[in-house]
Design a protein around this motif. Structure first.
Motif, PDB file in Angstrom:
ATOM      1  N   PRO A 515     -27.640 -70.740  -5.403  1.00 18.10           N
ATOM      2  CA  PRO A 515     -26.222 -70.739  -5.812  1.00 18.10           C
ATOM      3  C   PRO A 515     -26.020 -71.023  -7.292  1.00 18.10           C
ATOM      4  CG  PRO A 515     -26.509 -71.976  -3.780  1.00 18.10           C
ATOM      5  CD  PRO A 515     -27.879 -71.665  -4.276  1.00 18.10           C
ATOM      6  N   PHE A 516     -25.095 -70.275  -7.890  1.00 14.33           N
ATOM      7  CA  PHE A 516     -24.736 -70.453  -9.297  1.00 14.33           C
ATOM      8  C   PHE A 516     -23.513 -71.376  -9.381  1.00 14.33           C
ATOM      9  CE2 PHE A 516     -26.167 -65.798 -10.191  1.00 14.33           C
ATOM     10  CZ  PHE A 516     -27.478 -66.160  -9.968  1.00 14.33           C
ATOM     11  N   ILE A 517     -23.723 -72.648  -9.594  1.00 13.05           N
ATOM     12  CA  ILE A 517     -22.614 -73.593  -9.752  1.00 13.05           C
ATOM     13  C   ILE A 517     -22.958 -74.507 -10.921  1.00 13.05           C
ATOM     14  CG2 ILE A 517     -21.192 -75.369  -8.661  1.00 13.05           C
ATOM     15  CD1 ILE A 517     -22.043 -74.268  -5.955  1.00 13.05           C
ATOM     16  N   GLY A 518     -22.070 -74.552 -11.906  1.00 12.24           N
ATOM     17  CA  GLY A 518     -22.323 -75.341 -13.097  1.00 12.24           C
ATOM     18  C   GLY A 518     -22.303 -76.832 -12.832  1.00 12.24           C
ATOM     19  N   ALA A 519     -22.878 -77.575 -13.758  1.00 14.31           N
ATOM     20  CA  ALA A 519     -22.987 -79.026 -13.599  1.00 14.31           C
ATOM     21  C   ALA A 519     -21.620 -79.686 -13.425  1.00 14.31           C
ATOM     22  CB  ALA A 519     -23.709 -79.618 -14.812  1.00 14.31           C
ATOM     23  N   ARG A 520     -20.583 -79.132 -14.051  1.00 12.22           N
ATOM     24  CA  ARG A 520     -19.251 -79.738 -13.977  1.00 12.22           C
ATOM     25  C   ARG A 520     -18.387 -79.148 -12.867  1.00 12.22           C
ATOM     26  NH1 ARG A 520     -22.081 -82.345 -16.412  1.00 12.22           N
ATOM     27  NH2 ARG A 520     -22.057 -82.931 -18.611  1.00 12.22           N
ATOM     28  N   MET A 521     -18.949 -78.202 -12.112  1.00 14.07           N
ATOM     29  CA  MET A 521     -18.161 -77.530 -11.074  1.00 14.07           C
ATOM     30  C   MET A 521     -18.585 -77.919  -9.669  1.00 14.07           C
ATOM     31  SD  MET A 521     -16.157 -75.882 -13.040  1.00 14.07           S
ATOM     32  CE  MET A 521     -15.281 -74.842 -11.873  1.00 14.07           C
ATOM     33  N   MET A 522     -19.596 -78.779  -9.530  1.00 11.11           N
ATOM     34  CA  MET A 522     -20.082 -79.169  -8.202  1.00 11.11           C
ATOM     35  C   MET A 522     -19.139 -80.160  -7.542  1.00 11.11           C
ATOM     36  SD  MET A 522     -24.204 -79.685  -8.649  1.00 11.11           S
ATOM     37  CE  MET A 522     -24.163 -80.316 -10.320  1.00 11.11           C
ATOM     38  N   ASN A 523     -19.113 -80.119  -6.192  1.00  9.45           N
ATOM     39  CA  ASN A 523     -18.398 -81.167  -5.479  1.00  9.45           C
ATOM     40  C   ASN A 523     -19.337 -82.354  -5.274  1.00  9.45           C
ATOM     41  OD1 ASN A 523     -20.029 -80.668  -3.140  1.00  9.45           O
ATOM     42  ND2 ASN A 523     -18.611 -79.044  -2.490  1.00  9.45           N
ATOM     43  N   GLU A 524     -18.838 -83.408  -4.672  1.00 14.28           N
ATOM     44  CA  GLU A 524     -19.631 -84.633  -4.540  1.00 14.28           C
ATOM     45  C   GLU A 524     -20.876 -84.425  -3.683  1.00 14.28           C
ATOM     46  OE1 GLU A 524     -19.265 -87.491  -6.185  1.00 14.28           O
ATOM     47  OE2 GLU A 524     -17.693 -86.415  -7.282  1.00 14.28           O
TER      48      GLU A 524
END
Length: 715
Positions: A515-524
């Protein structure tokens, strides 16, 4: 394709031959025939000179290479390639503008991807995929070192035919996916109408997904000869259209019942359906609504009678089928459609190129008995390889890998059962499914989404059927397809919370597109998964989500040192502070990068060969990615791929350059007396405060007073 050393040696001879250049007319043809000969055999057959093109008058293209889609504008030595010159119609054009005008007048199928402008002293390579970019400029004297920049000329006629076939499969697969989405929309509406809240429940969506997966298999089986008669499923539904819901349930039930357990008093039309097994129809789900006329038309007229599902690509269709999920669900899970071209960028340097070369060497053996023995050993080798995608989505990496290996096996089988003249000798007596070594049970995956998991299994079953059919046609075998074999290798789970080793004990290759999810876009939850996967590495929270799979792969390879891994990832993991946070601990644990693709645009669109690209998800933002192949083996041959260039290097560091494994770690204070930056220009609003160009005009038309509040975003 020739090795880098072979290309460099050929370029050296070419420089010696043409170091004393002459004028355009007398030397151009021999110059380009010999130059193309560096990359391809029989160059005179693969290049056209003085190709006619109609402007306001008849003009001629200096040279055109059809298989490589390359147009050449040749000028005499000393001519300035950047200077405009007056043309016969009075216009003033640079050599590139002149060539581009020719290219614009060619039929679409002949339009050049590359335009090369040359004056014997310099080559200017223009990539028309990015027409506004400046050209690559290569000096004649530097050809030996820069020859890799011309490897796009190596494309063969077979590659061109393959590309055309792929474009056709892409078009059909996309149409099939749109048809399935229409069916899904109607089903959602029926479930919603029967629910007090007006929204289908989570269980309803699970039932919709299962129903769609089963219908797709039946559509494919109807068109590909899996069922006893062509359009057998469609004909049965058409006969029982008045109660189509029950008809579908009855067919599904019969497909899951072995012949010896069926009632002899059952409807003969139902008894004609073969036992399918494989877990696809194992569970009886009555949570299916009554079908209205529109849904019946879509399923019977459009899908079963109106479309040939046997022609789809299971790799492409799997990804597009997955795109029938709600786009918001796809984005939150970080899923992306993956083209076959991008899949092969990963699997070819990881293992496929070596296997293809090995088979070519075996086929070149003159002694038939020796060759056959080697071919059987090669088949067994293919069948022994195990592949694992721990973020498999709809299974497109696994499916394409399976198809490529079965194509190699079919090539080996054809060679075994033909004589020296190429005449078919016939297969050995008793040759059956056991004669096929590549098996879908050697393909493992983990996927968090239940629908994508079901799609992956279905795609692999369809790929298996297609390749058995190809084998039957190739060597006149009679390989059975049904019943499906049980296939539980695709696990529905969070890959970061399960043991990869327990699910897939010994993979030869780990592949995929996490998955492409940026460091600041992840959920907890995702942040916690990443920190756990990294073994609480320092500042792991500043890494992109995809890096969790790198850490997990490293742990897996410590238990299986021979395993090689390659992932597609966001390019940010090879930039800035993430290099030190990810690659430094990986290198310290013994990992080395064997090959890499530097940053390129991840295109989630499908080109149907019409010049237009249609996105699998039109709202998905552009993503720039890298591909990194790594292992604990420290390969002696390491390659960096940039565009169409492949460069042999001595080492690949975390920035994906040929340099030692250094990492610039983040600083707590500036280098000089300037204010400290706490956070740069970084849009982390989730896209809610950004309006895209394509939406702006419509929005302003509806809300003209909002115009003064919208400002240009500059990054």
């Amino acid at each position: 394709m020739k090795s880098t050393k072979e290309l460099e040696q050929a370029a050296k001879h070419f420089i010696q031959k043409y170091k004393d250049k002459s004028n355009e007319k007398s030397s151009a043809q021999s110059f380009w025939i010999d130059f193309l000969g560096i990359f391809a055999p029989n160059p005179t057959e693969k290049i056209e000179f003085e190709k006619r093109v109609s402007l306001s008058h008849t003009s001629f293209i200096d040279a055109y290479i059809p298989h490589a889609k390359t147009l050449i504008e040749q000028k005499s030595s000393g001519i300035d390639l950047n200077k405009a010159k007056k043309q016969s119609d009075g216009s003033e054009l640079t050599p590139f503008e002149q060539a581009k005008r020719y290219n614009d007048e060619l039929p679409y199928s002949q339009k050049a991807r590359y335009i090369i402008v040359c004056n014997f002293d310099e080559f200017h390579i223009h990539d028309m995929e990015n027409p506004k970019d400046p050209p690559q400029i290569i000096n004649f004297a530097d050809l030996t070192k820069q020859i890799h920049r011309f490897t796009f000329l190596s494309q063969s006629k077979n590659d061109e035919l393959k590309a055309l076939a792929l474009a056709k499969q892409s078009e059909l697969s996309f149409k099939a996916a749109r048809l399935i989405r229409q069916i899904q929309d109607e089903l959602i509406a029926l479930y919603a109408a029967a629910t007090p809240s007006g929204e289908p429940s989570e269980q309803d969506f699970a039932s919709i997904n299962m129903l769609l997966t089963r219908l797709v298999f039946c559509f494919y089986a109807d068109d590909s000869g899996v069922f006893a008669r062509h359009d057998m499923f469609g004909a049965y539904l058409a006969t029982h259209k008045a109660n189509m819901r029950q008809a579908i349930l009855d067919v599904f039930s019969m497909l899951s019942t072995p012949e010896h357990k069926r009632s002899k008093f059952a409807d003969p039309e139902l008894l004609a359906f073969p036992y399918t097994n494989g877990g696809l129809f194992e569970f009886y789900d009555e949570n299916i609504p009554q079908f209205n006329d529109k849904l019946a038309e879509l399923i019977i007229d459009k899908a079963t009678f109106g479309f040939d599902f046997s022609l789809i690509s299971p790799t492409i269709f799997g990804g597009l089928f997955e795109s029938t999920l709600n786009p918001e669900t796809r984005r939150s899970g970080g899923m992306h459609y993956t083209s076959i071209e991008n899949i092969e960028k990963l699997i070819k340097p990881l293992f496929l190129d070596k296997l293809e070369s090995e088979l070519d060497e075996i086929i070149a053996i003159k002694q038939k008995d020796t060759k056959d023995k080697k071919l059987i050993e090669f088949q067994k080798k293919l069948g022994s390889l195990c592949f694992f995608d721990p973020a498999c989505g709809s299974g497109n990496f696994l499916t394409q890998t399976f198809l490529c290996l079965r194509e190699l096996e079919n090539k080996a089988l054809k060679e075994r059962f033909t004589d020296k003249s190429g005449t078919f000798q016939g297969v050995l007596e008793g040759f059956d499914t056991c004669g096929i070594c590549v098996d879908i049970n050697n393909f493992y995956g983990i996927e968090i989404n239940s629908f994508a998991t079901a799609v992956a299994k279905t795609a692999l079953h369809i790929a298996d059927k297609q390749m058995r059919k190809a084998t039957n046609e190739l060597i006149h075998a009679n390989l059975e397809y049904l019943p499906l074999r049980d296939f539980e290798n695709i696990l529905c789970a969070n890959a970061l919370n399960v043991s990869w080793h327990e699910h897939c004990p010994k993979a030869d290759f780990i592949i995929g597109n996490p998955p492409f999810i940026g460091a600041r876009m992840m959920n907890e939850t995702q942040k916690a998964d990443l920190i756990k996967a990294s073994n609480n590495a320092k500042n792991a929270g500043n890494l992109d989500y995809v890096t969790a799979w790198f850490f997990k792969a490293c742990e897996y390879m410590k238990q299986n040192p021979a395993t090689k891994t390659a992932f597609v990832a966001t390019n940010s993991i090879c930039q800035g502070e993430q290099v030190a946070l990810l690659w430094k601990p990986l290198f310290e644990s013994g990992v080395s990068i064997d090959f890499a693709y530097t940053s390129f645009k991840w295109d989630n669109s499908v080109d149907f060969g019409t010049g237009k690209k249609e996105k699998a998800d039109k709202k998905m933002a552009a993503v720039y990615v890298i591909i990194a192949g790594f292992s604990l083996n420290n390969s002696s041959e390491k390659y960096i791929f940039t565009g169409n260039s492949r460069i042999l290097v001595s080492n690949i560091n975390g920035y994906l350059v040929d340099a030692p494994n250094i990492a610039i770690e983040s600083r707590s204070k500036p280098l000089c007396d300037v204010p400290e930056i706490r956070k740069g220009n970084q849009p982390t609003d989730g896209g809610h405060l950004i309006i895209e160009n394509e939406d702006y005009a419509d929005f302003i038309t509806k809300e003209p007073k909002a115009k003064k509040y919208i400002k240009r975003l500059i990054g």
